[in-house]
Write a protein that holds these residues in place. Structure first.
Motif, short mmCIF file in Angstrom:
data_model
loop_
_atom_site.label_atom_id
_atom_site.label_comp_id
_atom_site.label_asym_id
_atom_site.label_seq_id
_atom_site.Cartn_x
_atom_site.Cartn_y
_atom_site.Cartn_z
N SER A 41 -24.56 -17.16 70.65
CA SER A 41 -24.50 -18.59 70.33
C SER A 41 -25.25 -18.90 69.04
O SER A 41 -24.83 -19.76 68.28
N LEU A 42 -26.36 -18.23 68.82
CA LEU A 42 -27.11 -18.48 67.59
C LEU A 42 -26.33 -18.02 66.37
O LEU A 42 -26.29 -18.71 65.36
N SER A 43 -25.70 -16.87 66.45
CA SER A 43 -24.95 -16.39 65.29
C SER A 43 -23.65 -17.17 65.12
O SER A 43 -23.16 -17.32 64.01
N ALA A 44 -23.08 -17.64 66.21
CA ALA A 44 -21.83 -18.40 66.13
C ALA A 44 -22.04 -19.77 65.50
O ALA A 44 -21.10 -20.37 65.01
N SER A 45 -23.29 -20.24 65.50
CA SER A 45 -23.54 -21.56 64.94
C SER A 45 -23.61 -21.56 63.42
O SER A 45 -23.61 -22.61 62.80
N LYS A 46 -23.63 -20.38 62.79
CA LYS A 46 -23.69 -20.28 61.33
C LYS A 46 -22.31 -20.57 60.75
O LYS A 46 -21.32 -19.96 61.12
N THR A 47 -22.25 -21.49 59.85
CA THR A 47 -21.00 -21.81 59.17
C THR A 47 -20.73 -20.77 58.09
O THR A 47 -21.61 -20.47 57.30
N PRO A 48 -19.53 -20.20 58.06
CA PRO A 48 -19.24 -19.19 57.03
C PRO A 48 -19.20 -19.80 55.64
O PRO A 48 -18.80 -20.96 55.46
N SER A 49 -19.61 -19.02 54.67
CA SER A 49 -19.58 -19.48 53.27
C SER A 49 -18.15 -19.42 52.75
O SER A 49 -17.26 -18.84 53.36
N ARG A 50 -17.93 -20.01 51.60
CA ARG A 50 -16.61 -19.98 50.97
C ARG A 50 -16.17 -18.54 50.71
O ARG A 50 -15.02 -18.17 50.92
N ASN A 51 -17.11 -17.71 50.22
CA ASN A 51 -16.79 -16.30 49.95
C ASN A 51 -16.40 -15.57 51.23
O ASN A 51 -15.47 -14.76 51.21
N GLU A 52 -17.09 -15.86 52.34
CA GLU A 52 -16.75 -15.23 53.61
C GLU A 52 -15.37 -15.66 54.09
O GLU A 52 -14.58 -14.85 54.57
#
Length: 69
Positions: A41-52
């Protein structure tokens, strides 16, 4: 990890809001147990960057199916 560096606010927010755990449940666990239980859940909350996002789009391009016509 030093206690002062432990992300208590984030971990407690995920544990109580997303999992619905009562505070006493969280405080009975060790920091390592809490992190292991909430890691997805903690890692899923990170919004991907444009490059990602661009890298994902290049790796998995949209494909037209016969239903798209």
């Amino acid at each position: 990890m030093k206690a002062s560096n432990f992300p208590w606010e984030l971990v407690l927010t995920v544990a109580m809001r997303q999992f619905g755990w009562p505070p006493y449940h969280v405080w009975q666990m060790t920091p390592r147990e809490v992190l292991m239980a909430t890691a997805t859940s903690l890692s899923a909350s990170k919004t991907p960057s444009r490059n990602e996002l661009d890298a994902l789009a290049a790796r998995f391009p949209d494909m037209r199916s016969t239903h798209d016509r």
